[in-house]
Design a protein around this motif. Sequence first.
Motif, mmCIF file in Angstrom:
data_model
loop_
_atom_site.group_PDB
_atom_site.id
_atom_site.type_symbol
_atom_site.label_atom_id
_atom_site.label_comp_id
_atom_site.label_asym_id
_atom_site.label_seq_id
_atom_site.Cartn_x
_atom_site.Cartn_y
_atom_site.Cartn_z
ATOM 1 N N UNK A 78 59.155 31.027 92.572
ATOM 2 C CA UNK A 78 60.400 30.255 92.464
ATOM 3 C C UNK A 78 60.389 29.405 91.202
ATOM 4 N N UNK A 79 59.226 28.828 90.940
ATOM 5 C CA UNK A 79 59.097 27.914 89.812
ATOM 6 C C UNK A 79 59.462 28.637 88.516
ATOM 7 N N UNK A 80 58.936 29.847 88.344
ATOM 8 C CA UNK A 80 59.195 30.588 87.108
ATOM 9 C C UNK A 80 60.676 30.903 86.931
ATOM 10 N N UNK A 81 61.334 31.248 88.016
ATOM 11 C CA UNK A 81 62.764 31.564 87.931
ATOM 12 C C UNK A 81 63.531 30.328 87.478
ATOM 13 N N UNK A 82 63.255 29.221 88.125
ATOM 14 C CA UNK A 82 64.007 28.000 87.801
ATOM 15 C C UNK A 82 63.684 27.511 86.393
ATOM 16 N N UNK A 83 62.438 27.724 85.995
ATOM 17 C CA UNK A 83 62.048 27.353 84.632
ATOM 18 C C UNK A 83 62.865 28.143 83.619
ATOM 19 N N UNK A 84 62.974 29.437 83.845
ATOM 20 C CA UNK A 84 63.705 30.303 82.909
ATOM 21 C C UNK A 84 65.173 29.899 82.851
#
Lengths: 157, 852
Positions: free
Chosen positions: A128-134
Amino acid sequence: MMQFMLLFSRQGKLRLQKWYVAHPDKLKKKITRELITTILARKPKMSSFLEWKDVKVVYKRYASLYFCCAIEQNDNELLTLEIIHRYVELLDKYFGSVCELDIIFNFEKAYFILDELLVGGEIQETSKKNVLKAIAAQDLLQEEETPQGFFEDHGLG
Amino acid sequence: MASIKQAFNEAVERVRMPAPTRLRDLIRQIRAARTAAEERTVVNKECAYIRSTFREEDSVWRCRNIAKLLYIHMLGYPAHFGQLECLKLIASPRFTDKRIGYLGAMLLLDERQDVHLLITNCLKNDLNSSTQFVIGLALCTLGAIASPEMARDLASEVERLMKSPNAYIRKKAALCAFRIIRRVPELMEMFLPATRSLITEKNHGVLITGVTLITEMCENSVDTLNHFKKIVPNLVRILKNLILAGYSPEHDVSGVSDPFLQVKILRLLRILGRNDVDASEAMNDILAQVATNTETSKNVGNTILYETVLSIMDIKSESGLRVLAVNILGRFLLNNDKNIRYVALNTLLKTVYVDTSAVQRHRSTILECLKDPDVSIRRRAMELSFALVNTNNIRNMMKELLLFLERADPEFKAQCSSNIVMSAERFAPNKRWHLETLFKVLVAAGNYVRDDVVACTIQLISETQPQQNYAVSALWHALEKDTSDKQPLAQVATWCIGEYGDLLLYSPPSEDVETPINLTEDEVIDVYQRLLWSPQNTVVTKQYTLLSLTKLSTRFQKGHEKIRQIIDTFGSNLHIELQQRGIEFSQLFRKYDHLRPALLERMPPMETARPQANGIIGMVNGEPEPEEEKSTVQEPTTTTSDSSALLDLLGTTDVGVTMSATTTSNKNASGSTAVTHNNDLLDLLGSLDLNTPTSAVTPTLPLQPQASSAPMFSPTNTSNFLVDGLLSTSSVQNELPSMVVLDKSGLKITFNLERLPDIPDLLVINMLAQNSGSTVLTDFLFQAAVPRTFQLQMLSPSGTVIPPCGQVTQVLKVTNMNRAVLRMRLRISYTGPAGPVLEQTEVNNFPASTSQ
């Protein structure tokens, strides 16, 4: 592979559509209409799965919105429920307790988030973190190129 | 400097042109519309405005206008005119423009568009961009809308990006490669080297996309599948690490570590282990570990277990593991979550034919699912239950399934009842039970019973003589109640009572049959009257009833007159079939009263070929057929009335067979051996019941009421002439001379002989009877017999009445296997001006060419 994903309201209004297979516009509309009617007619005690033509349809209701995915015969329908849930979680994190109106007024954002979760109907990121970061990084990119202060109604408004 | 200039120019633009409606304002306006018409007005106005800005090449607000157009498109309005504008946005250097442009391209473009060529160029440019997010947008778009041409043009770019040092790019490129292979399988080769390194990654995004890509490749070609067999240990290791690794917040889903990746790996393992003992062996332990160690309180855990079970079932796994898998499914069946129960039933249905005994253990749980509130679960449970029925559990299973049938929704009833009938036929422990089950089906499923069930119930009753007593009284009890919503039941019941009505009223009571006490003929007739006059009954049911009633006139001792009155009323029925039947049957009470008892004789047991049923009973049960079976076989040939009933049945369609059947019975009865054919032939004719001119008509009624157009009462029947025409045209070149076999008191009978070129053994005789007298000849009946070395088949005659100068034809087919000289004995009867006439003659002057 997921063939398409539809979001629609309890009133049968389409809120989001993502197609990973090429269909003419007319067919897309027909499929959408038929599925919305079929799913809205189902009772709450029924399962989330529907054998529909040559695909398996997996749907789940979150508040006033139905999330509905068509997957292929050898896809895991329980996992599809997890993918839907993951998407809802992402929307929730991004908008801060998301509601239908958020998705109506910011439909493009909803698409952007989906595109960071799935590509070509398959899951591309499980964090989830990576998606929101992007997403955050791309939003920032958009903000930077907007000359702030010139006109407050710039951009999509 | 340039950007300042650009900003300045844009500012000037903006001052010059008023800013268009903002996206959120448009959405508000549309949502405020109270009617569809109002909404249309708002949308049309905005669309017109957007079109005009597109024409003016307004680049400042293009992004906003496309965004609005996309919203309008989602509402179902046409938006194709935005396609080219999307491409212009993509070509813009601004990220905001590109983001909306690509979104628009994914939503508005479809494969047939020529703009695809243009977008391919845009994509190529952006795939070479220096910004990772621009590349990301391009890859995402390519993944969603790749056409075969695009796939070919951009495959090399994607392959390059799969080797990018940036994980964000690599994972997207891997999925693009996956889509490209889907569209154009032959492009697979070029991605192979870059794919292998993907599964050595730590990044879960790259790992999962890599596994997805490899899965697609393995399903695509056997060579690639074998190539990737060697990564089984890698996959096993990744899976093990996922299970054993401690809590990692990034990938945790309710206590399970990255279920998405786990499921993908399990699926790839399944493909790699299929039909491969070594690969299966290598993954055996990890599958067992996943199956036992996964937390099952939430949907995630069950997702993984479900995928594990599928893999265990598909590969060459150890038997212990398979039992474990079926037990997991058994636990699923007890789960509160209906989705999990559904997948369990679905999976069991797939495995039931492989592992029946393992699934049998969960039979009671499966039967429990027949009561589930969810239709799809009930449907699956029903299918699975029928798959589980066998000789040992049939009684219990049927009890449950009949209960289910009773309460089932209409959509289930037809399928369920047919399945019960089929299972009962295969596994019935005895005839009595079989009949009871069929009756219960007829009651429970009512009008939803398919027609074949009626036919096969009647057939079963007919061939099971010892149970007829039971059948007739059970059906009587059912018929007494209201049957308007159970037409098939009424049909079976009336057929049965019509055939065996005497058993119902006059049979000695036996201990195992609950015979109705003090039932009178009048009571039966009253029920029949109700059936015949109720508007709820179908015409077919009424035809059954009418015929049955006619038959009862010979079974009953007193009610004959009352029955006649009822039947007479049908002579004026509005429905033409019923009227015809009414007239025909009332003739049987008057002019042909002497024929009635013979005509309405009980039908001989119907023995249809049921190879499947007998075969399976023989194999599965391992017990001999009940003795009752044999007695029914013996029965028909013992009495003369039965043999004439046999003639009734086979009658005009196949007299050759009839002849041989009666010959045997004749032989059995008299014990005479065939010395001279001539005498035998006469005997043979003598033993036949010659007073049955309409023989073929009535007995076939119970089976096919609609198909009965009786030749006796329809002198206009021309079907035989049609047949004649067909036969003669096909054999013109083989015409043989015609011969006059009888010419006496105005009746002339001629044989026109034919040989069919392709069947040398067959001689076709077209009999032509001509009346040269001045009065009508009625009741004309032509009969023929041949020596036993021949086979004779007589088709039905064109009529039984010959008007003056008229004619009747009939086709005879003689098969001469032994090439012997043909002789034929004829018997012709008719009623002329001077009363009944009987002529007998022998024909032995057939041309020699007929026997070659």
